[in-house]
Write a protein that holds these residues in place. Sequence first.
Motif, mmCIF file in Angstrom:
data_model
loop_
_atom_site.group_PDB
_atom_site.id
_atom_site.type_symbol
_atom_site.label_atom_id
_atom_site.label_comp_id
_atom_site.label_asym_id
_atom_site.label_seq_id
_atom_site.Cartn_x
_atom_site.Cartn_y
_atom_site.Cartn_z
ATOM 1 N N PHE A 75 -7.220 -17.099 -20.447
ATOM 2 C CA PHE A 75 -6.105 -17.226 -21.389
ATOM 3 C C PHE A 75 -5.911 -15.933 -22.171
ATOM 4 O O PHE A 75 -4.790 -15.424 -22.303
ATOM 5 C CB PHE A 75 -6.376 -18.390 -22.339
ATOM 6 C CG PHE A 75 -5.329 -18.594 -23.385
ATOM 7 C CD1 PHE A 75 -4.196 -19.337 -23.115
ATOM 8 C CD2 PHE A 75 -5.471 -18.039 -24.651
ATOM 9 C CE1 PHE A 75 -3.215 -19.518 -24.079
ATOM 10 C CE2 PHE A 75 -4.518 -18.214 -25.614
ATOM 11 C CZ PHE A 75 -3.378 -18.961 -25.329
ATOM 12 N N THR B 184 -11.806 -21.754 -19.887
ATOM 13 C CA THR B 184 -10.640 -20.938 -19.500
ATOM 14 C C THR B 184 -10.274 -19.919 -20.578
ATOM 15 O O THR B 184 -9.238 -19.263 -20.462
ATOM 16 C CB THR B 184 -9.427 -21.833 -19.225
ATOM 17 O OG1 THR B 184 -9.042 -22.506 -20.441
ATOM 18 C CG2 THR B 184 -9.736 -22.860 -18.158
ATOM 19 N N THR C 198 -8.424 -19.643 -30.339
ATOM 20 C CA THR C 198 -8.050 -20.489 -29.196
ATOM 21 C C THR C 198 -9.207 -21.322 -28.646
ATOM 22 O O THR C 198 -8.980 -22.400 -28.090
ATOM 23 C CB THR C 198 -7.493 -19.627 -28.046
ATOM 24 O OG1 THR C 198 -8.472 -18.651 -27.654
ATOM 25 C CG2 THR C 198 -6.220 -18.917 -28.480
#
Length: 254
Positions: A87, A83, A71
């Motif tokens: 997440f 972030t 990610t």
Amino acid sequence: MINLCNWIGRQILEFLESTGRVVQLLFRTLVQLPRMNVRHVIYQMAHLGVDTMPIVFMMIVFTGMVMVWQTTPALARAGAQSTTGGFVALAIFRELGPVLSGVVMAGRVGAAITAEIGSMKVTEQIDALRVMATDPIAYLVVPRFVACILMTPVIVTFANLMGIAGGFLVAAIYTDVGPYSYIYSIETFTLFADFYNGLIKSMFFGGIVAIVGCLKGMAAKEGAEGVGNATTSSVVTSIVWIFVINYFLSTWLY
């Protein structure tokens, strides 16, 4: 077309029949809760819960590591790599921790419960309990049901921490996301409700594994093949029910 419709109809009837048996066994188990043997519950908590932890921990650590690895580049393209920790934590708290732990428990605990009770069924030990005026539900099902409900949130709690720790290692060593940004994003984007609602879900999953495992074991047919088929059916049924119930619990809790 007619044969297809007949097959679909049989599958629906079998599903409804299986659901009815699960609900019936759950009701009988709840009725027998006051007769719970605490010593048997503690033994089952150690046997079914503690022995499952290493498997869950190894699985969830590498899941967290893979999530960060996959990610972070995507978030970086949107300028949101800071972030990453939030997440990953949201995904683990809400879904991955409870669901993957439930699936592992279905594969290990559910299979163990079904094989054990199924062996007792085919060797007529359950009939012997009835002859001795001992309710098989109170003696066999209740301790396993209570143990699974109590131990699943404990397993998920540590699994969540291990998953976040695995992601932290990858984020700190192999990506541009620093340790502070990883931890700060978790504090920013997650709430305590995300954590304890996942634990509530896990209690339902533990109950499903225990009830389905006991039901399949008590319905096992004669012979080793019958026990094997019951064990396979228990694992598959538990996993399917975990994903089905997960949807409804997610819409209710979140």
